[in-house]
Write a protein that holds these residues in place. Sequence first.
Motif: not given
Length: 70
Positions: A20, A27, A53
Motif C-alpha cells: 500500500c 491495509k 488498500c
Amino acid sequence: IEALEVPGVYWIKIGQEPVCGESYPIKGTFSDNFGNFYTKENPRYSRIKADICFANEEFARETAGFVKKY
C-alpha cells in the motif's frame, strides 16, 4: 473480472506485490465473510499482506464496512 476504480480504494491485483503506497496507507484483508483493516500503529502492520488498500480509516470502516484490528 476487472475491479472498478473507486476513489479511496486501491485494489491489489493478482500477481502484484501487496504493498500500500503513501496515498493508501490503510491495509485491508479479507477473512471468511468480513474484512479487517490495519493502520501503521498496529504492531503487525509491516507483516500484513494487503488484499486492498484504503486512503483513510474512515473509508475502510464507514464505507467498506471493514473492522479495525488492534
